[in-house]
Design a protein around this motif. Structure first.
Motif, PDB file in Angstrom:
ATOM      1  N   GLU A   1       0.843  -1.184   0.000  1.00 18.47           N
ATOM      2  CA  GLU A   1       0.000   0.000   0.000  1.00 18.47           C
ATOM      3  C   GLU A   1       0.880   1.236   0.000  1.00 18.47           C
ATOM      4  OE1 GLU A   1      -2.823  -0.026   3.180  1.00 18.47           O
ATOM      5  OE2 GLU A   1      -3.476  -2.099   2.796  1.00 18.47           O
ATOM      6  N   THR A   2       0.314   2.360  -0.418  1.00 18.89           N
ATOM      7  CA  THR A   2       1.086   3.602  -0.447  1.00 18.89           C
ATOM      8  C   THR A   2       0.423   4.665   0.421  1.00 18.89           C
ATOM      9  OG1 THR A   2      -0.062   4.315  -2.457  1.00 18.89           O
ATOM     10  CG2 THR A   2       2.059   3.191  -2.746  1.00 18.89           C
ATOM     11  N   SER A   3       1.232   5.608   0.864  1.00 17.76           N
ATOM     12  CA  SER A   3       0.747   6.724   1.662  1.00 17.76           C
ATOM     13  C   SER A   3       0.130   7.786   0.760  1.00 17.76           C
ATOM     14  CB  SER A   3       1.915   7.342   2.444  1.00 17.76           C
ATOM     15  OG  SER A   3       2.831   7.954   1.536  1.00 17.76           O
ATOM     16  N   LEU A   4      -0.406   8.831   1.353  1.00 21.00           N
ATOM     17  CA  LEU A   4      -0.979   9.920   0.571  1.00 21.00           C
ATOM     18  C   LEU A   4       0.061  10.583  -0.320  1.00 21.00           C
ATOM     19  CD1 LEU A   4      -3.277  11.629   3.243  1.00 21.00           C
ATOM     20  CD2 LEU A   4      -3.982  10.232   1.296  1.00 21.00           C
ATOM     21  N   ASP A   5       1.329  10.485   0.084  1.00 23.14           N
ATOM     22  CA  ASP A   5       2.420  11.083  -0.686  1.00 23.14           C
ATOM     23  C   ASP A   5       2.960  10.138  -1.750  1.00 23.14           C
ATOM     24  OD1 ASP A   5       2.701  13.593   0.979  1.00 23.14           O
ATOM     25  OD2 ASP A   5       3.083  12.083   2.525  1.00 23.14           O
ATOM     26  N   GLY A   6       2.397   8.917  -1.826  1.00 20.70           N
ATOM     27  CA  GLY A   6       2.818   7.967  -2.842  1.00 20.70           C
ATOM     28  C   GLY A   6       3.979   7.079  -2.463  1.00 20.70           C
ATOM     29  N   ASN A   7       4.355   7.082  -1.178  1.00 25.29           N
ATOM     30  CA  ASN A   7       5.453   6.226  -0.709  1.00 25.29           C
ATOM     31  C   ASN A   7       4.888   4.936  -0.118  1.00 25.29           C
ATOM     32  OD1 ASN A   7       7.787   8.098  -1.103  1.00 25.29           O
ATOM     33  ND2 ASN A   7       6.613   9.372   0.324  1.00 25.29           N
ATOM     34  N   GLU A   8       5.680   3.848  -0.217  1.00 20.72           N
ATOM     35  CA  GLU A   8       5.259   2.582   0.380  1.00 20.72           C
ATOM     36  C   GLU A   8       4.931   2.831   1.848  1.00 20.72           C
ATOM     37  OE1 GLU A   8       5.067  -0.681   2.653  1.00 20.72           O
ATOM     38  OE2 GLU A   8       7.082   0.215   2.674  1.00 20.72           O
ATOM     39  N   LEU A   9       3.786   2.321   2.297  1.00 20.65           N
ATOM     40  CA  LEU A   9       3.214   2.736   3.570  1.00 20.65           C
ATOM     41  C   LEU A   9       4.105   2.462   4.784  1.00 20.65           C
ATOM     42  CD1 LEU A   9       0.750   3.984   4.916  1.00 20.65           C
ATOM     43  CD2 LEU A   9      -0.234   1.686   5.087  1.00 20.65           C
ATOM     44  N   VAL A  10       4.722   1.287   4.869  1.00 21.99           N
ATOM     45  CA  VAL A  10       5.560   0.963   6.022  1.00 21.99           C
ATOM     46  C   VAL A  10       6.807   1.843   6.040  1.00 21.99           C
ATOM     47  CG1 VAL A  10       6.824  -0.859   7.225  1.00 21.99           C
ATOM     48  CG2 VAL A  10       4.700  -1.399   6.008  1.00 21.99           C
ATOM     49  N   PHE A  11       7.435   2.008   4.883  1.00 22.58           N
ATOM     50  CA  PHE A  11       8.620   2.866   4.789  1.00 22.58           C
ATOM     51  C   PHE A  11       8.252   4.313   5.122  1.00 22.58           C
ATOM     52  CE2 PHE A  11      11.810   5.230   2.151  1.00 22.58           C
ATOM     53  CZ  PHE A  11      12.948   4.810   2.837  1.00 22.58           C
ATOM     54  N   ALA A  12       7.096   4.762   4.640  1.00 23.36           N
ATOM     55  CA  ALA A  12       6.654   6.130   4.903  1.00 23.36           C
ATOM     56  C   ALA A  12       6.433   6.364   6.391  1.00 23.36           C
ATOM     57  CB  ALA A  12       5.372   6.420   4.135  1.00 23.36           C
ATOM     58  N   THR A  13       5.769   5.405   7.041  1.00 22.65           N
ATOM     59  CA  THR A  13       5.400   5.557   8.446  1.00 22.65           C
ATOM     60  C   THR A  13       6.580   5.388   9.388  1.00 22.65           C
ATOM     61  OG1 THR A  13       3.211   4.661   7.904  1.00 22.65           O
ATOM     62  CG2 THR A  13       3.825   4.736  10.234  1.00 22.65           C
ATOM     63  N   ASN A  14       7.347   4.336   9.172  1.00 16.57           N
ATOM     64  CA  ASN A  14       8.426   3.984  10.102  1.00 16.57           C
ATOM     65  C   ASN A  14       9.700   4.780   9.874  1.00 16.57           C
ATOM     66  OD1 ASN A  14       6.497   2.063  10.623  1.00 16.57           O
ATOM     67  ND2 ASN A  14       7.870   0.318  10.548  1.00 16.57           N
TER      68      ASN A  14
END
Length: 320
Positions: free
Chosen positions: A116-129
């Motif tokens: 999944e991706t974040s609102l900014d288009g980054n992979e969600l786990v990488f974006a969050t962590n």
């Protein structure tokens, strides 16, 4: 750091100090807040859910402040997966003066099955962590320098369970939840060491430290309404592993020591004495996280993905 020179249940007086904790509505972040407030600190608890954050603040107030502890607490909405949220929260904190410590704790522990991706288009786990914390630490660098403070990155035992070189940090190919989690923790730890190198080289009065909680589980943690309410099955299952596990309260010990112990230096790696459990002490991170080439590569990836350049030059000129 010899055994016995730090008592996690009898912290030094932290009156007058201010700490910000990401992801403090539950788990390690929550219990870190409890311990810091109990020692007299002012803690800014952050999270992405207003209701859960309000419940966590009420719990700290009820359990610690109302019980006579000298510290205080406030809340601030912050979603580390959203770079806009990170910028907004950082702007609010910067307007309040110095910051003594930043605990980069928030994260996805149980990643989604599919990428999944974040609102900014980054992979969600990488974006969050990773990305959100990289951006937040950079945005608050001057505020930390004003307090000659420290940033603490949350490590994990998982980085020792098999080399996961994040050559594709966004996992555009071959995504699995486990790989996403482990790569994010390799990146977090490597960035913590790289930050220490860059801060030292630039002469910035901020320490970058990595701490990991061992094997800390909810089922062995005291119940707190609205914060930690494990099922009977979780209690039973987690207690079957009692020889290897510990509570979230104890898991917070290395994080709090990294923030508050004056003897902890930049570049230190703290964790439980017996790796999965025990009192907090200095340890040695996995080999892959200590590789400067990997760390430098990840630093560049984060700068580009987050659109952030840390203001090292300005931070060298900051005085308390």
């Amino acid at each position: 750091m010899a055994r016995g020179d730090w008592d996690p249940e009898n912290l030094p007086d932290l009156s007058g100090r201010t700490y910000l904790i990401t992801g403090s509505n539950a788990g390690l972040g929550y219990f870190s807040a409890e311990q810091l407030v109990g020692a007299g600190a002012h803690v800014i608890m952050t999270g992405r859910s207003p209701n859960r954050l309000a419940a966590a603040r009420a719990a700290v107030t009820r359990r610690v402040v109302d019980a006579g502890a000298p510290g205080s607490v406030e809340t601030l909405l912050l979603d580390t997966s959203n770079l806009g949220s990170v910028r907004a929260a950082a702007a609010t904190v910067k307007g309040r003066g110095k910051l003594d410590g930043l605990l980069l704790n928030a994260g996805i522990v149980h990643p989604p099955r599919e990428r999944e991706t974040s609102l900014d288009g980054n992979e969600l786990v990488f974006a969050t962590n990773v990305l959100g914390h990289f951006a937040l630490a950079g945005a608050l660098l001057l505020t930390l320098a004003a307090g000659r403070g420290r940033m603490v990155w949350l490590g994990s035992m998982s980085t020792s369970l098999g080399a996961q070189d994040p050559v594709d940090p966004q996992l555009r190919e071959n995504y699995t939840g486990w790989r996403a989690y482990v790569q994010s923790k390799v990146a977090t730890t490597a960035l913590g060491f790289e930050a220490d190198r860059r801060l030292r080289d630039a002469g910035v009065p901020v320490r970058s430290i990595i701490a990991h909680p061992g094997y800390s589980v909810s089922g062995r943690t005291r119940g707190v309404v609205g914060v930690n309410e494990p099922s009977r099955l979780a209690r039973f299952t987690d207690n079957l592993q009692a020889a290897l596990t510990q509570s979230k309260e104890r898991g917070a010990w290395p994080l709090v020591r990294a923030l508050a112990d004056p003897e902890v230096e930049g570049g230190d790696f703290l964790g439980p004495r017996f790796v999965t459990r025990g009192e907090p002490r200095k340890g040695r991170a996995s080999k892959i996280t200590r590789d400067p080439e990997i760390a430098e590569r990840l630093w560049g990836v984060c700068e580009d993905a987050a659109g952030v350049r840390w203001p090292f030059l300005k931070a060298t000129k900051t005085r308390r």
